[in-house]
Scaffold this motif. Structure first.
Motif, PDB file in Angstrom:
ATOM      1  N   PHE A  22       0.883  -1.091   0.145  1.00  0.00           N
ATOM      2  CA  PHE A  22       0.131   0.011  -0.001  1.00  0.00           C
ATOM      3  C   PHE A  22       0.877   1.199  -0.142  1.00  0.00           C
ATOM      4  O   PHE A  22       0.666   2.359  -0.571  1.00  0.00           O
ATOM      5  CB  PHE A  22      -0.782  -0.003   1.223  1.00  0.00           C
ATOM      6  N   ALA A  23       2.017   1.280   0.754  1.00  0.00           N
ATOM      7  CA  ALA A  23       3.123   2.417   0.770  1.00  0.00           C
ATOM      8  C   ALA A  23       3.413   2.576  -0.667  1.00  0.00           C
ATOM      9  O   ALA A  23       3.467   3.796  -1.120  1.00  0.00           O
ATOM     10  CB  ALA A  23       3.887   2.187   1.697  1.00  0.00           C
ATOM     11  N   VAL A  24       4.053   1.739  -1.281  1.00  0.00           N
ATOM     12  CA  VAL A  24       4.282   1.563  -2.763  1.00  0.00           C
ATOM     13  C   VAL A  24       3.285   2.081  -3.692  1.00  0.00           C
ATOM     14  O   VAL A  24       3.654   3.030  -4.361  1.00  0.00           O
ATOM     15  CB  VAL A  24       5.141   0.472  -3.172  1.00  0.00           C
ATOM     16  N   ALA A  25       2.066   1.650  -3.562  1.00  0.00           N
ATOM     17  CA  ALA A  25       1.120   2.155  -4.175  1.00  0.00           C
ATOM     18  C   ALA A  25       0.661   3.600  -4.232  1.00  0.00           C
ATOM     19  O   ALA A  25       0.656   4.572  -5.156  1.00  0.00           O
ATOM     20  CB  ALA A  25      -0.080   1.186  -4.081  1.00  0.00           C
ATOM     21  N   GLY A  26       0.763   3.856  -2.831  1.00  0.00           N
ATOM     22  CA  GLY A  26       0.449   5.249  -2.486  1.00  0.00           C
ATOM     23  C   GLY A  26       1.433   6.440  -2.982  1.00  0.00           C
ATOM     24  O   GLY A  26       1.229   7.405  -3.473  1.00  0.00           O
ATOM     25  N   ILE A  31       3.253  10.554  -7.226  1.00  0.00           N
ATOM     26  CA  ILE A  31       3.988  10.642  -8.152  1.00  0.00           C
ATOM     27  C   ILE A  31       3.083  11.067  -9.602  1.00  0.00           C
ATOM     28  O   ILE A  31       3.184  12.013 -10.229  1.00  0.00           O
ATOM     29  CB  ILE A  31       5.138   9.823  -8.607  1.00  0.00           C
ATOM     30  N   VAL A  32       2.281  10.056  -9.795  1.00  0.00           N
ATOM     31  CA  VAL A  32       1.394  10.393 -11.156  1.00  0.00           C
ATOM     32  C   VAL A  32       0.790  11.435 -11.229  1.00  0.00           C
ATOM     33  O   VAL A  32       0.492  12.415 -12.081  1.00  0.00           O
ATOM     34  CB  VAL A  32       0.643   9.200 -11.361  1.00  0.00           C
ATOM     35  N   VAL A  33      -0.079  11.888  -9.852  1.00  0.00           N
ATOM     36  CA  VAL A  33      -0.968  13.017  -9.869  1.00  0.00           C
ATOM     37  C   VAL A  33       0.029  14.391  -9.758  1.00  0.00           C
ATOM     38  O   VAL A  33      -0.636  15.282 -10.376  1.00  0.00           O
ATOM     39  CB  VAL A  33      -1.800  12.884  -8.548  1.00  0.00           C
ATOM     40  N   ALA A  34       1.158  14.265  -9.291  1.00  0.00           N
ATOM     41  CA  ALA A  34       1.945  15.428  -9.206  1.00  0.00           C
ATOM     42  C   ALA A  34       2.489  15.735 -10.621  1.00  0.00           C
ATOM     43  O   ALA A  34       2.486  16.766 -10.815  1.00  0.00           O
ATOM     44  CB  ALA A  34       3.076  15.242  -8.321  1.00  0.00           C
TER      45      ALA A  34
END
Length: 51
Positions: A22-26, A31-34
């Motif tokens: 979950f941490a890696v997915a978050g 990063i994608v949103v940024a």
């Protein structure tokens, strides 16, 4: 050393849940949103309306 069997150790790890996943997915999602926001601010908005 611990006196637990390897199966008991595995069961304990599984009981804790997939916190690392979950941490890696978050982080990946952040990063994608940024990148999307930066693209919008620095590429899309400066072009203005295209006619």
């Amino acid at each position: 050393m611990t006196s637990e069997s390897p199966q008991q150790q595995i069961d304990e790890i599984v009981r804790r849940g997939p916190a690392g996943a979950f941490a890696v997915a978050g982080v990946a999602t952040a990063i994608v949103v940024a990148l999307y926001v930066l693209f919008y601010l620095f590429v899309y908005l400066p072009r203005g309306a295209v006619q």
